[in-house]
Scaffold this motif. Structure first.
Motif, PDB file in Angstrom:
ATOM      1  N   LEU A  66     -27.723 -12.737  21.850  1.00  0.00           N
ATOM      2  CA  LEU A  66     -26.387 -12.733  21.263  1.00  0.00           C
ATOM      3  C   LEU A  66     -26.464 -12.080  19.889  1.00  0.00           C
ATOM      4  O   LEU A  66     -27.262 -12.470  19.046  1.00  0.00           O
ATOM      5  CB  LEU A  66     -25.875 -14.168  21.143  1.00  0.00           C
ATOM      6  N   MET A  67     -25.642 -11.058  19.676  1.00  0.00           N
ATOM      7  CA  MET A  67     -25.677 -10.335  18.404  1.00  0.00           C
ATOM      8  C   MET A  67     -24.443 -10.681  17.569  1.00  0.00           C
ATOM      9  O   MET A  67     -23.373 -10.925  18.105  1.00  0.00           O
ATOM     10  CB  MET A  67     -25.715  -8.828  18.657  1.00  0.00           C
ATOM     11  N   PRO A  68     -24.606 -10.701  16.236  1.00  0.00           N
ATOM     12  CA  PRO A  68     -23.479 -11.033  15.357  1.00  0.00           C
ATOM     13  C   PRO A  68     -22.449  -9.916  15.320  1.00  0.00           C
ATOM     14  O   PRO A  68     -22.706  -8.781  15.719  1.00  0.00           O
ATOM     15  CB  PRO A  68     -24.146 -11.204  13.993  1.00  0.00           C
ATOM     16  N   ASP A  69     -21.292 -10.261  14.823  1.00  0.00           N
ATOM     17  CA  ASP A  69     -20.198  -9.305  14.673  1.00  0.00           C
ATOM     18  C   ASP A  69     -20.626  -8.172  13.745  1.00  0.00           C
ATOM     19  O   ASP A  69     -21.236  -8.397  12.704  1.00  0.00           O
ATOM     20  CB  ASP A  69     -18.982 -10.035  14.101  1.00  0.00           C
ATOM     21  N   LEU A  70     -20.311  -6.962  14.145  1.00  0.00           N
ATOM     22  CA  LEU A  70     -20.680  -5.775  13.383  1.00  0.00           C
ATOM     23  C   LEU A  70     -20.116  -5.818  11.960  1.00  0.00           C
ATOM     24  O   LEU A  70     -20.810  -5.473  11.001  1.00  0.00           O
ATOM     25  CB  LEU A  70     -20.174  -4.526  14.117  1.00  0.00           C
ATOM     26  N   ALA A  71     -18.889  -6.253  11.810  1.00  0.00           N
ATOM     27  CA  ALA A  71     -18.266  -6.319  10.479  1.00  0.00           C
ATOM     28  C   ALA A  71     -18.986  -7.324   9.585  1.00  0.00           C
ATOM     29  O   ALA A  71     -19.117  -7.105   8.373  1.00  0.00           O
ATOM     30  CB  ALA A  71     -16.792  -6.672  10.596  1.00  0.00           C
ATOM     31  N   VAL A  72     -19.452  -8.416  10.165  1.00  0.00           N
ATOM     32  CA  VAL A  72     -20.189  -9.424   9.394  1.00  0.00           C
ATOM     33  C   VAL A  72     -21.482  -8.823   8.865  1.00  0.00           C
ATOM     34  O   VAL A  72     -21.826  -8.980   7.686  1.00  0.00           O
ATOM     35  CB  VAL A  72     -20.469 -10.679  10.247  1.00  0.00           C
ATOM     36  N   ILE A  73     -22.208  -8.115   9.723  1.00  0.00           N
ATOM     37  CA  ILE A  73     -23.475  -7.513   9.311  1.00  0.00           C
ATOM     38  C   ILE A  73     -23.232  -6.420   8.273  1.00  0.00           C
ATOM     39  O   ILE A  73     -23.958  -6.318   7.278  1.00  0.00           O
ATOM     40  CB  ILE A  73     -24.240  -6.965  10.529  1.00  0.00           C
ATOM     41  N   ALA A  74     -22.221  -5.600   8.466  1.00  0.00           N
ATOM     42  CA  ALA A  74     -21.913  -4.543   7.505  1.00  0.00           C
ATOM     43  C   ALA A  74     -21.579  -5.147   6.137  1.00  0.00           C
ATOM     44  O   ALA A  74     -22.047  -4.668   5.099  1.00  0.00           O
ATOM     45  CB  ALA A  74     -20.773  -3.677   8.010  1.00  0.00           C
ATOM     46  N   VAL A 131     -25.802  -1.487  12.540  1.00  0.00           N
ATOM     47  CA  VAL A 131     -24.527  -0.994  12.013  1.00  0.00           C
ATOM     48  C   VAL A 131     -24.337   0.477  12.388  1.00  0.00           C
ATOM     49  O   VAL A 131     -23.242   0.887  12.781  1.00  0.00           O
ATOM     50  CB  VAL A 131     -24.446  -1.205  10.482  1.00  0.00           C
ATOM     51  N   ALA A 132     -25.402   1.267  12.286  1.00  0.00           N
ATOM     52  CA  ALA A 132     -25.294   2.692  12.624  1.00  0.00           C
ATOM     53  C   ALA A 132     -24.954   2.893  14.097  1.00  0.00           C
ATOM     54  O   ALA A 132     -24.151   3.765  14.440  1.00  0.00           O
ATOM     55  CB  ALA A 132     -26.600   3.406  12.282  1.00  0.00           C
ATOM     56  N   ARG A 133     -25.530   2.099  14.988  1.00  0.00           N
ATOM     57  CA  ARG A 133     -25.235   2.200  16.425  1.00  0.00           C
ATOM     58  C   ARG A 133     -23.821   1.769  16.742  1.00  0.00           C
ATOM     59  O   ARG A 133     -23.199   2.292  17.661  1.00  0.00           O
ATOM     60  CB  ARG A 133     -26.190   1.313  17.231  1.00  0.00           C
ATOM     61  N   GLY A 134     -23.295   0.830  15.974  1.00  0.00           N
ATOM     62  CA  GLY A 134     -21.987   0.271  16.272  1.00  0.00           C
ATOM     63  C   GLY A 134     -20.818   1.095  15.789  1.00  0.00           C
ATOM     64  O   GLY A 134     -19.695   0.892  16.223  1.00  0.00           O
ATOM     65  N   ARG A 135     -21.066   2.037  14.898  1.00  0.00           N
ATOM     66  CA  ARG A 135     -19.977   2.861  14.377  1.00  0.00           C
ATOM     67  C   ARG A 135     -19.527   3.865  15.425  1.00  0.00           C
ATOM     68  O   ARG A 135     -20.345   4.463  16.103  1.00  0.00           O
ATOM     69  CB  ARG A 135     -20.442   3.623  13.142  1.00  0.00           C
ATOM     70  N   CYS A 141     -32.200 -12.189   7.767  1.00  0.00           N
ATOM     71  CA  CYS A 141     -33.335 -12.504   8.647  1.00  0.00           C
ATOM     72  C   CYS A 141     -32.879 -13.366   9.824  1.00  0.00           C
ATOM     73  O   CYS A 141     -33.228 -13.093  10.976  1.00  0.00           O
ATOM     74  CB  CYS A 141     -34.435 -13.240   7.880  1.00  0.00           C
ATOM     75  N   VAL A 142     -32.102 -14.380   9.548  1.00  0.00           N
ATOM     76  CA  VAL A 142     -31.630 -15.278  10.600  1.00  0.00           C
ATOM     77  C   VAL A 142     -30.712 -14.554  11.576  1.00  0.00           C
ATOM     78  O   VAL A 142     -30.897 -14.630  12.800  1.00  0.00           O
ATOM     79  CB  VAL A 142     -30.912 -16.505   9.982  1.00  0.00           C
ATOM     80  N   LEU A 143     -29.741 -13.829  11.062  1.00  0.00           N
ATOM     81  CA  LEU A 143     -28.783 -13.152  11.939  1.00  0.00           C
ATOM     82  C   LEU A 143     -29.403 -12.035  12.765  1.00  0.00           C
ATOM     83  O   LEU A 143     -28.998 -11.794  13.900  1.00  0.00           O
ATOM     84  CB  LEU A 143     -27.612 -12.600  11.122  1.00  0.00           C
ATOM     85  N   MET A 144     -30.403 -11.354  12.201  1.00  0.00           N
ATOM     86  CA  MET A 144     -31.018 -10.241  12.912  1.00  0.00           C
ATOM     87  C   MET A 144     -32.254 -10.673  13.699  1.00  0.00           C
ATOM     88  O   MET A 144     -32.827  -9.873  14.437  1.00  0.00           O
ATOM     89  CB  MET A 144     -31.384  -9.113  11.931  1.00  0.00           C
TER      90      MET A 144
END
Length: 82
Positions: free
Chosen positions: A2-10, A63-67, A44-47
């Motif tokens: 499960l991956m976090p929301d792209l906007a959250v990571i950005a 982030v680069a892949r998600g754009r 670290c936790v989210l990734m």
């Protein structure tokens, strides 16, 4: 996985870079160091990575892949129905 929301990571990456800048400008400031380390730990936790360096690299790739490859103005128009 499960991956976090792209906007959250950005947003977290932007915050990480800002805290990094502040910490490097004042390395003896305990508050700046704590904010920087807390942000690195969250990455670290989210990734799912063990080190801040690995987490930052993974977040940058994520982030680069998600754009989108094309911005809104560059999207191709849908073919017209006749």
């Amino acid at each position: 996985m499960l991956m976090p929301d792209l906007a959250v990571i950005a947003g977290l990456m932007a915050r990480y870079r800002a805290h990094e800048h502040l910490y490097l400008a004042a390395p003896h400031d305990g508050e700046a160091r704590m904010r920087f380390e807390d942000t690195a730990y969250t990455l670290c936790v989210l990734m799912g990575e063990r080190t801040a360096r690995e987490a930052v690299l993974a977040a940058e790739r994520y982030v680069a892949r998600g754009r989108p490859k094309h911005g809104p103005a560059e999207k191709r128009a849908a073919p017209r129905k006749r």
